[in-house]
Design an enzyme around this catalytic site. Structure first.
Site, PDB file in Angstrom:
ATOM      1  N   GLU A 232       0.888  -1.175   0.000  1.00  0.00           N
ATOM      2  CA  GLU A 232       0.000   0.000   0.000  1.00  0.00           C
ATOM      3  C   GLU A 232       0.915   1.210   0.000  1.00  0.00           C
ATOM      4  OE1 GLU A 232      -3.219  -0.370  -0.152  1.00  0.00           O
ATOM      5  OE2 GLU A 232      -3.425  -2.475   0.384  1.00  0.00           O
ATOM      6  N   CYS A 266      -2.000   9.359   2.146  1.00  0.00           N
ATOM      7  CA  CYS A 266      -1.701   8.761   0.851  1.00  0.00           C
ATOM      8  C   CYS A 266      -2.765   9.136  -0.172  1.00  0.00           C
ATOM      9  CB  CYS A 266      -1.618   7.243   0.996  1.00  0.00           C
ATOM     10  SG  CYS A 266      -3.059   6.540   1.804  1.00  0.00           S
TER      11      CYS A 266
HETATM   12  P1  NAD Z   1       8.443   4.760   4.763  1.00  0.00           P
HETATM   13  O1  NAD Z   1       8.446   3.986   3.525  1.00  0.00           O
HETATM   14  O2  NAD Z   1       9.589   5.661   5.043  1.00  0.00           O
HETATM   15  O3  NAD Z   1       8.341   3.769   6.044  1.00  0.00           O
HETATM   16  C1  NAD Z   1       7.300   2.844   6.226  1.00  0.00           C
HETATM   17  C2  NAD Z   1       7.743   1.742   7.172  1.00  0.00           C
HETATM   18  O4  NAD Z   1       8.762   0.967   6.540  1.00  0.00           O
HETATM   19  C3  NAD Z   1       8.354   2.238   8.475  1.00  0.00           C
HETATM   20  O5  NAD Z   1       7.886   1.431   9.527  1.00  0.00           O
HETATM   21  C4  NAD Z   1       9.845   2.045   8.255  1.00  0.00           C
HETATM   22  O6  NAD Z   1      10.590   1.880   9.446  1.00  0.00           O
HETATM   23  C5  NAD Z   1       9.841   0.782   7.440  1.00  0.00           C
HETATM   24  N1  NAD Z   1      11.057   0.537   6.649  1.00  0.00           N
HETATM   25  C6  NAD Z   1      11.957   1.432   6.190  1.00  0.00           C
HETATM   26  N2  NAD Z   1      12.917   0.796   5.488  1.00  0.00           N
HETATM   27  C7  NAD Z   1      12.623  -0.516   5.501  1.00  0.00           C
HETATM   28  C8  NAD Z   1      13.232  -1.675   4.940  1.00  0.00           C
HETATM   29  N3  NAD Z   1      14.340  -1.609   4.207  1.00  0.00           N
HETATM   30  N4  NAD Z   1      12.648  -2.871   5.141  1.00  0.00           N
HETATM   31  C9  NAD Z   1      11.494  -2.967   5.854  1.00  0.00           C
HETATM   32  N5  NAD Z   1      10.878  -1.909   6.418  1.00  0.00           N
HETATM   33  C10 NAD Z   1      11.430  -0.689   6.241  1.00  0.00           C
HETATM   34  O7  NAD Z   1       7.078   5.556   4.782  1.00  0.00           O
HETATM   35  P2  NAD Z   1       6.552   6.631   5.835  1.00  0.00           P
HETATM   36  O8  NAD Z   1       7.308   7.902   5.662  1.00  0.00           O
HETATM   37  O9  NAD Z   1       6.475   6.030   7.176  1.00  0.00           O
HETATM   38  O10 NAD Z   1       5.030   6.834   5.319  1.00  0.00           O
HETATM   39  C11 NAD Z   1       4.680   7.713   4.289  1.00  0.00           C
HETATM   40  C12 NAD Z   1       4.380   6.985   3.008  1.00  0.00           C
HETATM   41  O11 NAD Z   1       3.403   5.973   3.214  1.00  0.00           O
HETATM   42  C13 NAD Z   1       3.782   7.908   1.952  1.00  0.00           C
HETATM   43  O12 NAD Z   1       4.384   7.657   0.707  1.00  0.00           O
HETATM   44  C14 NAD Z   1       2.318   7.523   1.932  1.00  0.00           C
HETATM   45  O13 NAD Z   1       1.653   7.794   0.729  1.00  0.00           O
HETATM   46  C15 NAD Z   1       2.395   6.058   2.206  1.00  0.00           C
HETATM   47  N6  NAD Z   1       1.112   5.565   2.728  1.00  0.00           N
HETATM   48  C16 NAD Z   1       0.344   4.763   1.925  1.00  0.00           C
HETATM   49  C17 NAD Z   1      -0.905   4.333   2.371  1.00  0.00           C
HETATM   50  C18 NAD Z   1      -1.809   3.473   1.516  1.00  0.00           C
HETATM   51  O14 NAD Z   1      -2.779   2.956   2.047  1.00  0.00           O
HETATM   52  N7  NAD Z   1      -1.556   3.308   0.227  1.00  0.00           N
HETATM   53  C19 NAD Z   1      -1.349   4.710   3.635  1.00  0.00           C
HETATM   54  C20 NAD Z   1      -0.528   5.528   4.414  1.00  0.00           C
HETATM   55  C21 NAD Z   1       0.698   5.949   3.951  1.00  0.00           C
END
Ligand code: NAD
Length: 518
Positions: A232, A266
């Protein structure tokens, strides 16, 4: 560094210092999850669903405390924590408590030719699943995945965002308080490295919500272990405002859709496509409404927009706004950070010249909306689809049949007509995107199926229907002719079907009578 300090983005105040989960402890955590899951999977689905009602009770009882921590750690207004996170969570629990046992029941598949046999679909839990989540909806997003995973009989290892770990720990608390068996849910605290270590433990499936960049890393790591993923990811959602739209309604929808949660959604309305005939009055009214928004820390529910949660996001805003300025965009309103740089004023950028710039093409994830115009419905659809993301789109009009027709041409996971954003909070309806917004679905019956394996069970209709199949060895001439004639059953015309019947029957009898199956 063995602790994580979580802070209030509005004030910088330390909320909690939390012990990080060590990478070394992941093996033990995983083994505990595996053994808890084996017992949990044996609990009947109805009983598992009854835990959700208990969980709902705890959620409602502890709502004030949860709202407080969500609002303090993420920065969003308390009202949004209540209306966009806690109430949708209670609703989602209600939906799955009621429907999960029915959805997870075996399903019969009607067979076309093999009338003597029967096929059932049997849904069984994946095992230990990983839920890795972001900070913008720190409660609802992981909670929904956790609830669906658990009711389907899985154990969950949950890694909340390092930006909102306290909210993550509260989810763990309420699940324990609701009486869920130990270790069916375990919350691990850490940054991306811990997320990567979790994937290396080879969970049965990864439910990842976050950015496209991290989503790609997650998928790469998952591919090494051949683990399925649900992704997502981000969005750059378009709102199309048709010329017949009520301007008061349309501007209020645009305002809430682009500015709630400081635009850190998002599914935020980041591109507004307005018919050229109504652009000026639309813009003036939207600007007037933006001026009335109260931006500040969430105190007693008296603000509309909170601070920017994540420091690194601010450089993305600056870079996108500078590029747009350089291309000649008009800043209708906003565009400046507060003196302490905790807030970006709600910003509207307009001009056809921005259409190929990052402010119009890439996710901003902030209180910024870019407005352009269109002349025809076809142009609006083309412009809305001209983007690498495909999460949600909205259409504002009084002409619902036209909007429905347009909806079917938009390359997104959800289209809302005369609404924005909010279906992400509905338990009953699917949520997920296409293109760079990811794949797989969460919420809804379709979402629940993402949390199970499908086992096909094929059997005789009755125990006396016990004969060797006619396609087994040996291959003979009568067998070939019988099967060739059988093919005629698939002809369109009934005459053609019936015509071969005597011939077929005669051959079939020879085949059965003369030839002994091996
Ligand atoms: P992010 O990708 O920086 O982090 C998300 C999660 O992934 C965190 O828990 C982080 O610690 C973890 N992570 C980071 N590197 C990783 C790795 N190598 N392996 C596994 N896990 C890892 O995102 P964010 O800044 O926390 O959130 C914002 C983003 O999320 C925006 O792009 C937003 O659009 C998206 N988002 C999407 C939805 C949806 O339903 N489509 C909903 C909410 C947010």
């Amino acid at each position: 560094m063995s602790t994580l300090i979580s802070r209030n983005p509005a004030t910088g105040e330390i909320i909690q210092e939390i012990q990080l989960t060590s990478v070394e402890s992941m093996t033990e955590i995983f083994e505990r999850a595996q053994s808890a899951q084996k017992q949990w999977a044996n609990v009947p689905a109805k009983k598992r669903a009854s835990y959700l009602l208990q969980l709902r009770e705890v959620l409602v009882q502890r709502a004030d405390e949860l709202i407080d921590i969500i609002s303090r750690e993420n920065g969003k207004p308390q009202f949004e924590a209540l209306s966009n996170e806690i109430i949708p969570s209670a609703d989602l629990l209600t939906f799955f408590a009621k429907n999960a046992p029915r959805v997870l029941k075996d399903q019969r598949i009607p067979l076309v030719l093999m009338k003597h046999r029967r096929s059932d679909l049997n849904y069984w839990p994946i095992g230990v699943v990983a839920v890795i989540s972001p900070w913008n909806y720190p409660f609802l997003l992981p909670f929904a995945d956790i609830v669906m995973a658990l009711v389907a009989g899985n154990a969950v290892i949950f890694k909340p965002s390092e930006v909102t770990p306290s909210v993550g720990l509260r989810i763990q608390d309420i699940c324990s308080e609701a009486g869920l068996p130990p270790f069916v849910l375990q919350t691990v605290i850490g940054t991306g490295d811990l997320g990567a270590a979790l994937i290396d433990k080879k969970p049965g499936k990864i439910f990842f919500t976050g950015s496209v960049a991290t989503g790609k890393k997650v998928m790469e790591a998952a591919a090494r272990h051949l683990i399925p993923v649900n992704l997502e990811l981000g969005g750059k959602d378009a709102m199309i405002v048709l010329p017949d739209a009520d301007l008061d309604y349309a501007t209020s929808a645009a305002l809430w859709g682009s500015m709630s949660n400081s635009g850190q959604i998002c599914a935020s309305v980041e591109r507004i496509l307005v018919h050229e005939r109504i652009k000026e009055p639309f813009m003036e009214l939207l600007k007037a409404k933006i001026r009335l928004l109260r931006q500040g820390p969430s105190v007693d529910g008296r603000n509309d927009i909170g601070p920017i949660t994540l420091e690194k996001q601010k450089s993305i805003y600056s870079q996108q706004m500078e590029e747009a300025k350089a291309k000649g965009a008009t800043f209708e309103i906003g565009g400046e950070f507060s003196s302490d740089r905790r807030y970006l004023a709600p910003t509207l950028v307009s001009g056809q010249e921005i259409e190929e710039t990052s402010i119009y093409q890439e996710e901003t994830f902030g209180p910024v909306a870019a407005i352009t115009t269109f002349k025809s419905v076809a142009e609006a659809i083309e412009k809305a689809n001209h983007n690498r993301y495909g999460l949600l789109a909205s259409i504002i009009t009084k002409n619902i049949p036209l909007a429905e027709d347009m909806a079917r041409q938009l390359e997104v996971g959800t289209v809302t007509i005369n609404e924005v954003v909010y279906t992400a909070g509905l338990g009953e309806t699917p949520w997920g995107g296409v293109k760079d917004s990811g794949f797989g679905r969460t919420h809804s019956e379709a979402g629940l199926y993402e949390f199970v394996n499908v086992r096909h069970i094929h059997k005789p209709r009755s125990s006396w229907l016990y004969f060797k199949s006619p396609w087994w060895f040996p291959y003979t001439t009568f067998q070939y002719i019988t099967f060739r004639l059988l093919l005629n059953l698939y002809r369109r015309s009934w005459v053609e079907k019936i015509k071969i019947f005597p011939h077929f029957l005669w051959n079939f009898i020879q085949f059965i009578k003369l030839e002994k199956r091996l």
